[in-house]
Design a protein around this motif. Structure first.
Motif, PDB file in Angstrom:
ATOM      1  N   ILE A 102       6.942   5.733  -0.287  1.00  0.00           N
ATOM      2  CA  ILE A 102       6.887   5.032   0.994  1.00  0.00           C
ATOM      3  C   ILE A 102       5.690   4.102   0.951  1.00  0.00           C
ATOM      4  O   ILE A 102       4.551   4.538   0.739  1.00  0.00           O
ATOM      5  CB  ILE A 102       6.778   6.011   2.168  1.00  0.00           C
ATOM      6  N   ASN A 103       5.965   2.807   1.140  1.00  0.00           N
ATOM      7  CA  ASN A 103       4.932   1.786   1.024  1.00  0.00           C
ATOM      8  C   ASN A 103       4.864   0.933   2.278  1.00  0.00           C
ATOM      9  O   ASN A 103       5.871   0.739   2.975  1.00  0.00           O
ATOM     10  CB  ASN A 103       5.236   0.846  -0.164  1.00  0.00           C
ATOM     11  N   LEU A 104       3.689   0.399   2.547  1.00  0.00           N
ATOM     12  CA  LEU A 104       3.524  -0.705   3.489  1.00  0.00           C
ATOM     13  C   LEU A 104       3.319  -1.958   2.660  1.00  0.00           C
ATOM     14  O   LEU A 104       2.375  -2.033   1.863  1.00  0.00           O
ATOM     15  CB  LEU A 104       2.315  -0.463   4.397  1.00  0.00           C
ATOM     16  N   THR A 105       4.245  -2.901   2.808  1.00  0.00           N
ATOM     17  CA  THR A 105       4.184  -4.109   2.005  1.00  0.00           C
ATOM     18  C   THR A 105       4.375  -5.314   2.909  1.00  0.00           C
ATOM     19  O   THR A 105       5.467  -5.535   3.441  1.00  0.00           O
ATOM     20  CB  THR A 105       5.222  -4.089   0.865  1.00  0.00           C
ATOM     21  N   GLY A 106       3.297  -6.081   3.123  1.00  0.00           N
ATOM     22  CA  GLY A 106       3.375  -7.218   4.023  1.00  0.00           C
ATOM     23  C   GLY A 106       3.733  -6.755   5.425  1.00  0.00           C
ATOM     24  O   GLY A 106       3.072  -5.897   6.008  1.00  0.00           O
ATOM     25  N   SER A 107       4.793  -7.311   5.981  1.00  0.00           N
ATOM     26  CA  SER A 107       5.221  -6.952   7.339  1.00  0.00           C
ATOM     27  C   SER A 107       6.332  -5.913   7.325  1.00  0.00           C
ATOM     28  O   SER A 107       7.035  -5.737   8.322  1.00  0.00           O
ATOM     29  CB  SER A 107       5.697  -8.210   8.080  1.00  0.00           C
ATOM     30  N   LEU A 129       8.282  -4.196  10.245  1.00  0.00           N
ATOM     31  CA  LEU A 129       7.410  -3.427  11.128  1.00  0.00           C
ATOM     32  C   LEU A 129       7.273  -4.111  12.485  1.00  0.00           C
ATOM     33  O   LEU A 129       7.452  -5.335  12.589  1.00  0.00           O
ATOM     34  CB  LEU A 129       6.022  -3.288  10.499  1.00  0.00           C
ATOM     35  N   PRO A 130       6.950  -3.343  13.531  1.00  0.00           N
ATOM     36  CA  PRO A 130       6.683  -3.957  14.838  1.00  0.00           C
ATOM     37  C   PRO A 130       5.531  -4.956  14.729  1.00  0.00           C
ATOM     38  O   PRO A 130       4.614  -4.795  13.924  1.00  0.00           O
ATOM     39  CB  PRO A 130       6.293  -2.763  15.727  1.00  0.00           C
ATOM     40  N   ASN A 131       5.568  -5.993  15.550  1.00  0.00           N
ATOM     41  CA  ASN A 131       4.522  -7.023  15.497  1.00  0.00           C
ATOM     42  C   ASN A 131       3.136  -6.452  15.741  1.00  0.00           C
ATOM     43  O   ASN A 131       2.147  -6.895  15.161  1.00  0.00           O
ATOM     44  CB  ASN A 131       4.808  -8.119  16.532  1.00  0.00           C
ATOM     45  N   ASP A 132       3.060  -5.461  16.635  1.00  0.00           N
ATOM     46  CA  ASP A 132       1.760  -4.874  16.967  1.00  0.00           C
ATOM     47  C   ASP A 132       1.560  -3.555  16.232  1.00  0.00           C
ATOM     48  O   ASP A 132       0.968  -2.630  16.744  1.00  0.00           O
ATOM     49  CB  ASP A 132       1.633  -4.654  18.476  1.00  0.00           C
ATOM     50  N   ALA A 152      11.251  11.250   5.207  1.00  0.00           N
ATOM     51  CA  ALA A 152      11.180   9.794   5.251  1.00  0.00           C
ATOM     52  C   ALA A 152      11.325   9.282   6.683  1.00  0.00           C
ATOM     53  O   ALA A 152      10.579   8.393   7.120  1.00  0.00           O
ATOM     54  CB  ALA A 152      12.272   9.190   4.361  1.00  0.00           C
ATOM     55  N   GLU A 153      12.269   9.859   7.432  1.00  0.00           N
ATOM     56  CA  GLU A 153      12.475   9.393   8.804  1.00  0.00           C
ATOM     57  C   GLU A 153      11.272   9.725   9.691  1.00  0.00           C
ATOM     58  O   GLU A 153      10.881   8.931  10.554  1.00  0.00           O
ATOM     59  CB  GLU A 153      13.742  10.008   9.397  1.00  0.00           C
ATOM     60  N   SER A 154      10.681  10.904   9.478  1.00  0.00           N
ATOM     61  CA  SER A 154       9.529  11.274  10.307  1.00  0.00           C
ATOM     62  C   SER A 154       8.355  10.327  10.066  1.00  0.00           C
ATOM     63  O   SER A 154       7.636   9.973  11.003  1.00  0.00           O
ATOM     64  CB  SER A 154       9.116  12.724  10.021  1.00  0.00           C
ATOM     65  N   ILE A 155       8.170   9.895   8.822  1.00  0.00           N
ATOM     66  CA  ILE A 155       7.116   8.923   8.530  1.00  0.00           C
ATOM     67  C   ILE A 155       7.384   7.622   9.286  1.00  0.00           C
ATOM     68  O   ILE A 155       6.488   7.031   9.902  1.00  0.00           O
ATOM     69  CB  ILE A 155       7.013   8.654   7.017  1.00  0.00           C
ATOM     70  N   CYS A 156       8.651   7.173   9.250  1.00  0.00           N
ATOM     71  CA  CYS A 156       9.018   5.940   9.958  1.00  0.00           C
ATOM     72  C   CYS A 156       8.693   6.040  11.436  1.00  0.00           C
ATOM     73  O   CYS A 156       8.112   5.122  12.025  1.00  0.00           O
ATOM     74  CB  CYS A 156      10.507   5.657   9.789  1.00  0.00           C
ATOM     75  N   ARG A 157       9.068   7.165  12.030  1.00  0.00           N
ATOM     76  CA  ARG A 157       8.860   7.317  13.463  1.00  0.00           C
ATOM     77  C   ARG A 157       7.371   7.390  13.804  1.00  0.00           C
ATOM     78  O   ARG A 157       6.917   6.824  14.797  1.00  0.00           O
ATOM     79  CB  ARG A 157       9.576   8.572  13.973  1.00  0.00           C
ATOM     80  N   GLU A 158       6.603   8.087  12.976  1.00  0.00           N
ATOM     81  CA  GLU A 158       5.173   8.208  13.234  1.00  0.00           C
ATOM     82  C   GLU A 158       4.456   6.868  13.084  1.00  0.00           C
ATOM     83  O   GLU A 158       3.419   6.628  13.712  1.00  0.00           O
ATOM     84  CB  GLU A 158       4.547   9.234  12.280  1.00  0.00           C
ATOM     85  N   MET A 207       0.848  -1.197   0.000  1.00  0.00           N
ATOM     86  CA  MET A 207       0.000   0.000   0.000  1.00  0.00           C
ATOM     87  C   MET A 207       0.882   1.245   0.000  1.00  0.00           C
ATOM     88  O   MET A 207       1.744   1.407   0.862  1.00  0.00           O
ATOM     89  CB  MET A 207      -0.889   0.015   1.248  1.00  0.00           C
ATOM     90  N   LEU A 208       0.697   2.100  -1.006  1.00  0.00           N
ATOM     91  CA  LEU A 208       1.439   3.351  -1.079  1.00  0.00           C
ATOM     92  C   LEU A 208       0.850   4.341  -0.074  1.00  0.00           C
ATOM     93  O   LEU A 208      -0.345   4.614  -0.097  1.00  0.00           O
ATOM     94  CB  LEU A 208       1.354   3.936  -2.491  1.00  0.00           C
ATOM     95  N   ILE A 209       1.698   4.884   0.811  1.00  0.00           N
ATOM     96  CA  ILE A 209       1.192   5.854   1.790  1.00  0.00           C
ATOM     97  C   ILE A 209       1.731   7.255   1.552  1.00  0.00           C
ATOM     98  O   ILE A 209       1.190   8.221   2.086  1.00  0.00           O
ATOM     99  CB  ILE A 209       1.494   5.412   3.234  1.00  0.00           C
ATOM    100  N   ALA A 210       2.806   7.392   0.736  1.00  0.00           N
ATOM    101  CA  ALA A 210       3.324   8.728   0.427  1.00  0.00           C
ATOM    102  C   ALA A 210       4.233   8.633  -0.784  1.00  0.00           C
ATOM    103  O   ALA A 210       4.894   7.614  -1.008  1.00  0.00           O
ATOM    104  CB  ALA A 210       4.094   9.307   1.615  1.00  0.00           C
ATOM    105  N   ALA A 211       4.257   9.703  -1.576  1.00  0.00           N
ATOM    106  CA  ALA A 211       5.152   9.776  -2.728  1.00  0.00           C
ATOM    107  C   ALA A 211       5.520  11.233  -2.976  1.00  0.00           C
ATOM    108  O   ALA A 211       4.670  12.122  -2.827  1.00  0.00           O
ATOM    109  CB  ALA A 211       4.500   9.172  -3.976  1.00  0.00           C
TER     110      ALA A 211
END
Length: 477
Positions: free
Chosen positions: A65-70, A132-135, A22-28, A1-5
């Motif tokens: 920036i994508n969410l892909t699987g885990s 990604l974190p498990n939860d 990019a880092e701020s997205i990771c932290r959030e 899932m694309l969350i930002a470009a």
């Protein structure tokens, strides 16, 4: 899932804001500080590579920036010169013969997945993935999960020179603690790290246990301004390993190394927003000599950062060889402070009356864009000192620097005239750096419109005395 470009031009000035984004997205998204820092460092390597080589005459690249699987994935897409991972392939066993492909090799050690795709007429794409974190949830302010205890408590200290894994461990320690606020900014690049280490300009040490878990890092940093007087810098103790006395272990080890090298003195910069580091330096025989006001970046990730302000750090020195005598030309306003500091250091000095500044000035200015600060080294103040310094201040204003420091050599007879010029241009005295082969420096600061807050530093013992003495000098004008 694309969350930002983000589409962007290949201009070097865009590098830092893209990495911040990019880092701020990771932290959030709940990824911990250590993983986010490693991901940023790895992504910087591929961003720099493609921004430098993708296009000869400019072009567009795309950050995704994508969410892909885990995994959280950072991708970089462009239609520039073709690029494919593994050409040439780096062989760590042949580091003495060839370092080609090293950057790619090291990036793979910093993330969970690193790959590339050919996209036909759409160019090519590089991507990095962090698990990604498990939860995982889309939430803000997620605290890092509690770390597991060390596998063992038998720590020892080893030197880092050019072992690839150790280099990445050292860089990761520094980035996790300092972000991009660390003064030796070239250290973030593995090739530069190795070059400085081999040349004994940055002597890096890791504290590791018998299971080779890295608990902390410290270094001796040499500069041309203090060629035989290194700074005890880069101290990091990972949260998981606190309580193992690693800070003191690394401090003691570096002092032993400095003595083995036959150096006359060492210095350090303990933070001045809590007293822990000051205590360690004090217990190892260091003497407080000054304060850097407003020194650390306002975006420093620290529980002591009250609303995004720049934070102070202290200055301290330890003389390892007290047989020499410093010749010091002192402006009258600083004479008492100089006597007090040398008295606490136990060093010998000769206080000389200043003379009129003559001839041409010898100045050098360095700008650290990450710290948003400038440093001017004044080895000689001549008749043109005001003109030259004013020009440098205009440069600082254009660069929107938040701090300018002058290291004024007290071996120069013209220092009294220089001191008056500095005060008239908004500088104030904030300490001394005695002990090096180049003599003693007076440190003057200009906070670019701000006034020093003498109540802000959190200090103890002679660090507190120094703040009080500096306040008195400042108030007397």
């Amino acid at each position: 899932m694309l969350i930002a470009a983000v589409d962007f031009a290949d201009h070097e000035k865009l590098l830092s804001p893209l990495l911040d984004f990019a880092e701020s997205i990771c932290r959030e998204l709940g990824i911990g500080a250590a993983k986010s820092s490693r991901l940023r460092l790895a992504f910087e390597e591929i961003l720099k590579e493609r921004m430098a080589k993708a296009y000869k005459n400019g072009g567009l690249l795309t950050l995704e920036i994508n969410l892909t699987g885990s995994y959280l994935e950072l991708g970089l897409k462009d239609k520039g010169e073709p690029y494919w991972l593994g050409e040439p392939e780096y062989d760590p066993r042949r580091i003495g013969e060839s370092a080609e492909g090293l950057e790619t090799f090291l990036v793979t050690k910093m993330v969970d997945v690193f790959g590339s795709e050919k996209l036909g007429r759409d160019g090519q794409r590089l991507y990095l993935r962090i698990e990604l974190p498990n939860d995982f949830q889309l939430q803000t302010g997620r605290e890092e999960a509690e770390e597991q205890p060390p596998l063992d408590n038998n720590f020892s200290v080893r030197r880092v020179i050019d072992d690839d894994r150790d280099v990445i461990n050292a860089i990761s320690c520094l980035y996790h603690e300092y972000g991009y606020s660390y003064g030796f900014e070239g250290i973030y690049y593995p090739d530069t790290f190795k070059e400085l280490s081999r040349a004994n300009l940055y002597c890096s040490y890791l504290a590791a246990n018998e299971h080779n878990e890295i608990g902390g890092h410290g270094a001796l940093g040499f500069t041309a301004d203090l060629p035989n007087m290194p700074e005890l810098c880069g101290l990091v103790v990972k949260r998981r390993f606190r309580g193992q006395h690693l800070s003191r272990m690394l401090l003691d080890h570096r002092l032993t190394e400095a003595e083995r090298m036959g150096l006359p003195a060492v210095w350090g910069e303990p933070v001045a927003f809590h007293t822990g580091a000051q205590t360690n330096f004090k217990n190892c025989g260091f003497t407080a000599t000054g304060i850097h006001f407003n020194f650390m970046n306002s975006d420093l990730q620290s529980p002591y950062n009250r609303g995004g302000e720049r934070l102070p750090i202290a200055i301290c020195v330890k003389l390892l060889d007290k047989t020499g005598e410093d010749r010091v030309y002192a402006p009258r306003q600083l004479a008492a402070f100089i006597r007090a500091v040398y008295g606490r250091l136990g060093g010998s000095f000769q206080l000389l009356p200043p003379e009129t500044a003559e001839g041409e000035s010898r100045l050098r200015m360095d700008i650290n864009s990450r710290l948003q600060s400038g440093k001017i080294v004044a080895m000689k103040a001549g008749r043109d000192f005001r003109q030259e310094l004013s020009s440098m201040l205009r440069t600082a204003a254009k660069q929107r620097l938040q701090l300018v420091e002058v290291w004024l050599s007290l071996t120069d007879p013209g220092v009294a005239d220089a001191y008056e010029v500095l005060k008239s241009l908004g500088f104030f005295f904030s300490g001394l750096l005695p002990g090096s082969g180049k003599g003693c420096y007076a440190i003057m600061q200009n906070l670019m419109g701000d006034e020093p807050d003498f109540d802000r530093p959190v200090t103890r013992d002679d660090f507190t005395e120094v703040v009080q003495e500096l306040r008195k000098i400042y108030e007397q004008g």
